[in-house]
Scaffold this motif. Structure first.
Motif, short mmCIF file in Angstrom:
data_model
loop_
_atom_site.label_atom_id
_atom_site.label_comp_id
_atom_site.label_asym_id
_atom_site.label_seq_id
_atom_site.Cartn_x
_atom_site.Cartn_y
_atom_site.Cartn_z
N PHE A 400 25.14 45.78 23.71
CA PHE A 400 26.18 45.73 24.74
C PHE A 400 25.76 44.85 25.92
CE2 PHE A 400 29.73 47.09 27.20
CZ PHE A 400 29.25 47.21 28.49
N VAL A 401 24.52 45.05 26.39
CA VAL A 401 24.04 44.25 27.53
C VAL A 401 23.97 42.78 27.15
CG1 VAL A 401 22.06 43.83 29.03
CG2 VAL A 401 22.82 46.18 28.60
N ARG A 402 23.42 42.50 25.96
CA ARG A 402 23.27 41.09 25.59
C ARG A 402 24.62 40.46 25.30
NH1 ARG A 402 18.95 43.30 22.71
NH2 ARG A 402 20.18 43.32 20.79
N ASN A 403 25.49 41.17 24.60
CA ASN A 403 26.73 40.54 24.16
C ASN A 403 27.82 40.60 25.24
OD1 ASN A 403 25.48 40.04 21.73
ND2 ASN A 403 26.27 41.90 20.75
N VAL A 404 28.10 41.80 25.72
CA VAL A 404 29.22 41.95 26.65
C VAL A 404 28.89 41.31 28.00
CG1 VAL A 404 30.72 43.60 27.83
CG2 VAL A 404 29.98 44.02 25.47
N ILE A 405 27.80 41.83 28.62
CA ILE A 405 27.46 41.31 29.95
C ILE A 405 27.02 39.85 29.85
CG2 ILE A 405 25.96 41.61 31.95
CD1 ILE A 405 25.90 44.57 31.39
N GLY A 406 26.23 39.50 28.81
CA GLY A 406 25.78 38.11 28.65
C GLY A 406 26.95 37.16 28.46
N LYS A 407 27.88 37.56 27.55
CA LYS A 407 29.06 36.71 27.37
C LYS A 407 29.88 36.62 28.64
CE LYS A 407 29.65 37.35 22.36
NZ LYS A 407 30.53 37.87 21.28
N PHE A 408 29.98 37.75 29.36
CA PHE A 408 30.72 37.70 30.62
C PHE A 408 30.09 36.72 31.60
CE2 PHE A 408 33.40 39.17 33.96
CZ PHE A 408 32.64 39.13 35.10
N VAL A 409 28.77 36.78 31.70
CA VAL A 409 28.08 35.85 32.62
C VAL A 409 28.27 34.42 32.16
CG1 VAL A 409 25.82 35.14 33.48
CG2 VAL A 409 26.43 37.57 33.41
N ARG A 410 28.09 34.16 30.86
CA ARG A 410 28.19 32.79 30.37
C ARG A 410 29.63 32.28 30.44
NH1 ARG A 410 24.73 34.89 26.49
NH2 ARG A 410 26.45 35.13 25.01
N ASN A 411 30.58 33.14 30.01
CA ASN A 411 31.95 32.66 29.89
C ASN A 411 32.72 32.73 31.21
OD1 ASN A 411 31.41 32.27 27.19
ND2 ASN A 411 32.24 34.24 26.57
N VAL A 412 32.75 33.92 31.82
CA VAL A 412 33.58 34.09 33.01
C VAL A 412 32.98 33.38 34.21
CG1 VAL A 412 34.63 35.78 34.57
CG2 VAL A 412 34.44 36.27 32.11
N ILE A 413 31.73 33.77 34.55
CA ILE A 413 31.13 33.18 35.75
C ILE A 413 30.79 31.71 35.50
CG2 ILE A 413 29.21 33.34 37.37
CD1 ILE A 413 29.11 36.31 36.86
N GLY A 414 30.28 31.39 34.29
CA GLY A 414 29.97 29.98 33.99
C GLY A 414 31.21 29.11 34.06
N LYS A 415 32.29 29.59 33.41
CA LYS A 415 33.52 28.81 33.49
C LYS A 415 34.03 28.71 34.92
CE LYS A 415 35.26 29.70 28.79
NZ LYS A 415 36.34 30.31 27.99
N PHE A 416 33.87 29.80 35.69
CA PHE A 416 34.29 29.73 37.09
C PHE A 416 33.51 28.66 37.85
CE2 PHE A 416 35.97 31.17 41.04
CZ PHE A 416 34.94 31.04 41.95
N VAL A 417 32.21 28.66 37.65
CA VAL A 417 31.39 27.66 38.34
C VAL A 417 31.77 26.26 37.89
CG1 VAL A 417 29.04 26.80 38.66
CG2 VAL A 417 29.51 29.25 38.79
N ARG A 418 31.92 26.08 36.54
CA ARG A 418 32.23 24.74 36.05
C ARG A 418 33.64 24.32 36.42
NH1 ARG A 418 29.63 26.85 31.53
NH2 ARG A 418 31.64 27.22 30.49
N ASN A 419 34.59 25.23 36.26
CA ASN A 419 35.99 24.85 36.44
C ASN A 419 36.43 24.91 37.90
OD1 ASN A 419 36.07 24.53 33.68
ND2 ASN A 419 36.90 26.57 33.31
N VAL A 420 36.23 26.07 38.53
CA VAL A 420 36.75 26.24 39.89
C VAL A 420 35.95 25.42 40.88
CG1 VAL A 420 37.27 27.90 41.71
CG2 VAL A 420 37.61 28.51 39.30
N ILE A 421 34.62 25.72 40.94
CA ILE A 421 33.80 25.00 41.93
C ILE A 421 33.67 23.53 41.55
CG2 ILE A 421 31.55 24.89 43.04
CD1 ILE A 421 31.29 27.87 42.67
N GLY A 422 33.50 23.27 40.22
CA GLY A 422 33.40 21.87 39.79
C GLY A 422 34.66 21.09 40.09
N LYS A 423 35.80 21.68 39.73
CA LYS A 423 37.06 21.00 40.04
C LYS A 423 37.24 20.84 41.55
CE LYS A 423 39.73 22.30 35.94
NZ LYS A 423 40.91 23.04 35.44
#
Length: 716
Positions: A400-423
């Motif tokens: 759960f920690v590796r998949n759920v929280i890890g995917k959340f960090v990679r997908n949600v926060i990563g996409k936010f950093v790349r898309n929102v802040i990057g854009k």
């Protein structure tokens, strides 16, 4: 939980903290980029200041070099306007104007002109001591001005002034007379400029100063031999093409003479205004950097980092840690421990202990309890805890920690950093740089360069060149038409009169060429042609011998130029302005006449008193080239060929010899041919034909028609 469970849960918390640190690092990089933009604009402002200083120095040096080239024009003009026997002498004097004048202006001239002192003269930078390097171009430009003032005098005293006297007055003119006048009119603390005297390019400072000295020198020297009085005759220059070449060079140099007097190419107005580009850089760009970009960095990017990213870290990730992970620990694991394991312990193990083990303990013996139950607890329950619960914690919670929280960090926060802040960085900041700063550079700085500097170039430098050329054209045409009209019994299309009229027009435009309108410049040139024509014939009536018409060109044109600038320039008397400029220009012209005339009278008078002012009559008749310099401008050895003194008869070459009575060089009085003499021989030309011609001319008597001769010199 065992140590591995704690490490897995701790690893999940570390990933959340890493995301927060990464977002904060991105905000710091955005702020750093804003500070880099501010530093680049400050560097651009510094580059503009350096470009301004370099452009001003380059402009002044180029204009000074062109004015220096005017010395070549003066040399050709004067050489063509004198007789061939004095050509070398006039060339040497023009060369010494630069050499000796340059040394005297370096030692004392520039310190008196532009050194720090009082309203009368300067008193610093002697021999360039302490002179800043950024003023060396200014020094060079004014040294060629001083040489121009000295060259004016050389034409008026040509063919009879001794070389030592010429050196003496050249030193006095370039070292004392001209520098103090230029301090009055052009130094910031000069008394004339502080009163309202206006002379942009030297109608009074250069031309009136040199013209007055030329008038005093020509009057004290007296006329050339046989130019006035009994036996007068026309004395013409030996080469009109040389005069024409020198005249065109001078007309070309006048354009740099006037526009270079601005002193800069990057400032608006005359030499007394403040630095426009410096003010622009300090005020407009400086304020823009401090206010717009500084506020943008502090407010927009700072607020974005504090509010958007900070709120995101505090709210999204904080809430996620508090709500998702906390709820997961409280609800899932807590419920699992309370319900599953608790019920299992209470029901299964409790019942088992109470029923089976209790009965077994009670029935079987303590040995069974110590041996069998002990082994069962150690083996069964130990294996259950290690295998079932341990595997559950490692597999379920770990995954759960590796998949759920890890995917959340990679997908949600990563996409936010790349898309929102990057854009945001790509779109907002880059669009701001392209649109706001780009438009600012294109519109504000572009309009500034087109309007301020462009108008400056068009209104000052361009106007000065335009008005100088137009005044010269008008003056030349006016003088030519006046001479052609036959007002003085001559109806010829005279080149010399047109050339002198054009130079007088350019001289008169110097004072106000930066502020005259086209029609006013044309009127100034027409009036200058009239002034030259009147001055030329006035000198003839006064028996003042000026071989090159330097006095009417420079003195007459300079005085009229001072008056024309006050009358016709923008804001002048004809435009409804006050008479203050006219009054102070007249006062300045009179002050220059008195100063230059008084010192010139003292110098030329002392030289005449000592007998060193004029050469002897014998030297004047023979020519200064051979006597003073030992050189001839046109030696016979350079052009003499056999066809000039032989004839062909019956296929034989009979070379005629000069008669024995003809001396090698002309004498004074000229040798007379004995009578009778055969007329059937061919005479060989003189050793120096021009000397023989000069001697023959000196011996000629009054003209056959008895009329009054007219001189047609060429002014410089």
């Amino acid at each position: 939980m065992d140590s591995r469970q704690q490490e897995d849960v701790g690893g999940g918390g570390g990933a959340g903290e890493g995301v927060g640190v990464g977002v904060e690092g991105t905000g710091a990089r955005v702020g750093q980029r804003g500070s880099d933009i501010e530093e680049e604009i400050e560097a651009l402002a510094l580059s503009l200041l350096q470009l301004q200083a370099n452009s001003d120095v380059f402009f002044l040096l180029v204009m000074g070099m062109i004015v220096f080239f005017m010395q070549c024009g003066f040399a050709f003009l004067e050489a063509g306007a004198v007789r061939s026997k004095n050509t070398i002498n006039i060339l040497v004097k023009n060369m010494l104007d630069v050499f000796i004048g340059g040394i005297s202006y370096w030692l004392v001239g520039y310190p008196l002109a532009f050194g720090e002192g009082n309203a009368f003269c300067g008193a610093s930078y002697w021999a360039s001591s302490g002179l800043p390097e950024d003023r060396l171009a200014h020094w060079f430009f004014h040294i060629v001005f001083s040489a121009t003032a000295a060259t004016i005098v050389s034409g008026a005293v040509a063919e009879r002034c001794d070389l030592s006297a010429y050196i003496a007055y050249s030193v006095a003119l370039t070292g004392i007379v001209y520098p103090i006048v230029s301090h009055w009119a052009w130094a910031p603390n000069g008394w004339l400029v502080s009163l309202g005297y206006r002379d942009f390019a030297g109608s009074g400072v250069v031309h009136v100063t040199g013209g007055v000295a030329a008038l005093v020198g020509a009057a004290l020297l007296g006329p050339r031999h046989a130019s006035f009085g009994k036996g007068r005759r026309v004395i013409r220059g030996h080469s009109l093409p040389l005069t024409a070449l020198g005249g065109f060079i001078i007309l070309f140099g006048f354009l740099a003479f006037t526009c270079g007097s601005q002193g800069t190419i990057t400032r608006d107005g005359d030499a007394q205004v403040r630095n426009v580009i410096g003010k622009f850089v300090r005020n407009v760009i400086g304020k823009f950097v401090r206010n717009v970009i500084g506020k943008f960095v502090r407010n927009v990017i700072g607020r974005f980092v504090r509010n958007t990213i900070g709120k995101f870290v505090r709210n999204v990730i904080g809430k996620f840690v508090r709500n998702v992970t906390g709820k997961f620990v409280r609800n899932v694991i807590g419920k699992f421990v309370r319900n599953v394991i608790g019920k299992f312990v209470r029901n299964v193990i409790g019942k088992f202990v109470r029923n089976v083990i209790g009965k077994f303990v009670r029935n079987v013996i303590g040995k069974f309890v110590r041996n069998d139950i002990g082994k069962c607890v150690r083996n069964v329950i130990g294996k259950f805890v290690r295998n079932v619960i341990g595997k559950f914690v490692r597999n379920v919670i770990g995954k759960f920690v590796r998949n759920v929280i890890g995917k959340f960090v990679r997908n949600v926060i990563g996409k936010f950093v790349r898309n929102v802040i990057g854009k945001f960085v790509r779109n907002t900041i880059e669009k701001f740089v392209r649109n706001v700063i780009g438009k600012f550079v294109r519109i504000v700085i572009g309009k500034f360069l087109r309007n301020t500097i462009g108008k400056f170039v068009r209104s000052v430098v361009g106007r000065a060149v335009f008005n100088t050329a137009l005044a010269g054209c008008s003056g030349g045409v006016c003088a030519l038409l006046l001479h052609r009209a036959g007002l003085r019994r001559s109806r010829a299309w005279s080149f010399l009169m047109a050339l002198n009229g054009a130079m007088t027009g350019m001289v008169s435009s110097c004072a106000g060429c930066n502020a005259l309108r086209p029609w006013a410049s044309c009127l100034t040139g027409v009036a200058a042609g009239l002034v030259f024509f009147a001055g030329h014939h006035l000198l003839l009536r006064l028996n003042v011998d000026d071989p090159l018409d330097a006095v009417p060109v420079h003195l007459g044109g300079g005085l009229w130029g001072l008056a024309a600038a006050a009358l016709l320039q923008d804001g002048g008397l004809f435009y409804g302005g006050s008479a203050g400029v006219l009054v102070w220009n007249v006062v300045g012209g009179l002050a220059i006449v008195c100063w230059s005339g008084g010192l010139s009278l003292a110098v030329f008078g002392a030289l005449k008193r000592s007998g060193n002012l004029r050469v002897s009559l014998a030297v004047e008749v023979r020519g200064l080239d051979l006597v003073k310099h030992g050189e001839a401008a046109y030696p016979s050895e350079a052009w003499e060929e056999s066809q000039y003194f032989c004839h062909i008869s019956s296929g034989s070459d009979h070379r005629a010899r000069p008669p024995p009575w003809l001396p090698k060089y002309p004498t004074f009085p000229p040798a007379r041919r004995p009578r009778p003499q055969s007329h059937n021989h061919y005479q060989r030309p003189q050793k120096d034909a021009h000397d023989a011609q000069g001697a023959h001319e000196e011996s000629s008597s009054v003209r056959a028609d008895g009329g009054v001769s007219k001189r047609e010199g060429s002014g410089e």
